[in-house]
Write a protein that holds these residues in place. Sequence first.
Motif, PDB file in Angstrom:
ATOM      1  N   LEU A 176      19.218  43.691  18.235  1.00 10.72           N
ATOM      2  CA  LEU A 176      17.790  43.372  18.185  1.00 10.72           C
ATOM      3  C   LEU A 176      17.629  41.858  18.173  1.00 10.72           C
ATOM      4  O   LEU A 176      18.389  41.147  17.502  1.00 10.72           O
ATOM      5  CB  LEU A 176      17.140  43.949  16.931  1.00 10.72           C
ATOM      6  N   ARG A 177      16.647  41.386  18.918  1.00 12.50           N
ATOM      7  CA  ARG A 177      16.302  39.958  18.890  1.00 12.50           C
ATOM      8  C   ARG A 177      14.859  39.863  18.443  1.00 12.50           C
ATOM      9  O   ARG A 177      13.959  40.387  19.108  1.00 12.50           O
ATOM     10  CB  ARG A 177      16.482  39.339  20.271  1.00 12.50           C
ATOM     11  N   ASN A 178      14.656  39.240  17.297  1.00  8.91           N
ATOM     12  CA  ASN A 178      13.325  39.128  16.695  1.00  8.91           C
ATOM     13  C   ASN A 178      12.687  40.500  16.524  1.00  8.91           C
ATOM     14  O   ASN A 178      11.497  40.696  16.760  1.00  8.91           O
ATOM     15  CB  ASN A 178      12.428  38.195  17.506  1.00  8.91           C
ATOM     16  N   GLY A 179      13.518  41.493  16.149  1.00  7.24           N
ATOM     17  CA  GLY A 179      13.026  42.836  15.864  1.00  7.24           C
ATOM     18  C   GLY A 179      12.834  43.734  17.067  1.00  7.24           C
ATOM     19  O   GLY A 179      12.397  44.870  16.930  1.00  7.24           O
ATOM     20  N   ARG A 218      19.278  34.477  26.591  1.00  7.90           N
ATOM     21  CA  ARG A 218      18.710  33.163  26.881  1.00  7.90           C
ATOM     22  C   ARG A 218      17.706  32.825  25.790  1.00  7.90           C
ATOM     23  O   ARG A 218      16.779  33.590  25.528  1.00  7.90           O
ATOM     24  CB  ARG A 218      18.016  33.167  28.231  1.00  7.90           C
ATOM     25  N   VAL A 219      17.922  31.677  25.159  1.00  7.63           N
ATOM     26  CA  VAL A 219      16.999  31.183  24.137  1.00  7.63           C
ATOM     27  C   VAL A 219      16.527  29.808  24.594  1.00  7.63           C
ATOM     28  O   VAL A 219      17.318  28.874  24.704  1.00  7.63           O
ATOM     29  CB  VAL A 219      17.678  31.092  22.746  1.00  7.63           C
ATOM     30  N   ILE A 272       6.229  24.921  19.749  1.00  3.84           N
ATOM     31  CA  ILE A 272       6.768  26.206  20.207  1.00  3.84           C
ATOM     32  C   ILE A 272       8.064  26.498  19.464  1.00  3.84           C
ATOM     33  O   ILE A 272       8.997  25.699  19.486  1.00  3.84           O
ATOM     34  CB  ILE A 272       7.028  26.207  21.727  1.00  3.84           C
ATOM     35  N   ASP A 273       8.102  27.648  18.797  1.00  3.22           N
ATOM     36  CA  ASP A 273       9.291  28.063  18.060  1.00  3.22           C
ATOM     37  C   ASP A 273       9.995  29.161  18.854  1.00  3.22           C
ATOM     38  O   ASP A 273       9.521  30.288  18.931  1.00  3.22           O
ATOM     39  CB  ASP A 273       8.900  28.582  16.666  1.00  3.22           C
TER      40      ASP A 273
END
Length: 85
Positions: A20-23, A50-51, A58-59
């Motif tokens: 999971l990425r950010n839920g 990709r981040v 912007i976060d």
Amino acid sequence: MTLNADVTPTAAGDIGLQLLRNGVAVPGAEATVTGATGDTYNISFATLLRVLPSCCVIDNNAALQVQATATGTISNASLSVVKMA
């Protein structure tokens, strides 16, 4: 990013691990085995994430989490993340 872990299901059937990425589930970042109660199975997968860079307005931080898809014991888990420039 690579994940390698041993899973022991508490009931017969499918058990897996999902990234999971950010839920939110990451498409393709999962592995599932069909197992018997009490037997141990190795699960692994690899994926690219990709981040985008963050700035003051912007976060783009990414919180990563691995979640089991069924009840069981997870052991010998190894999660490796490598930053590629």
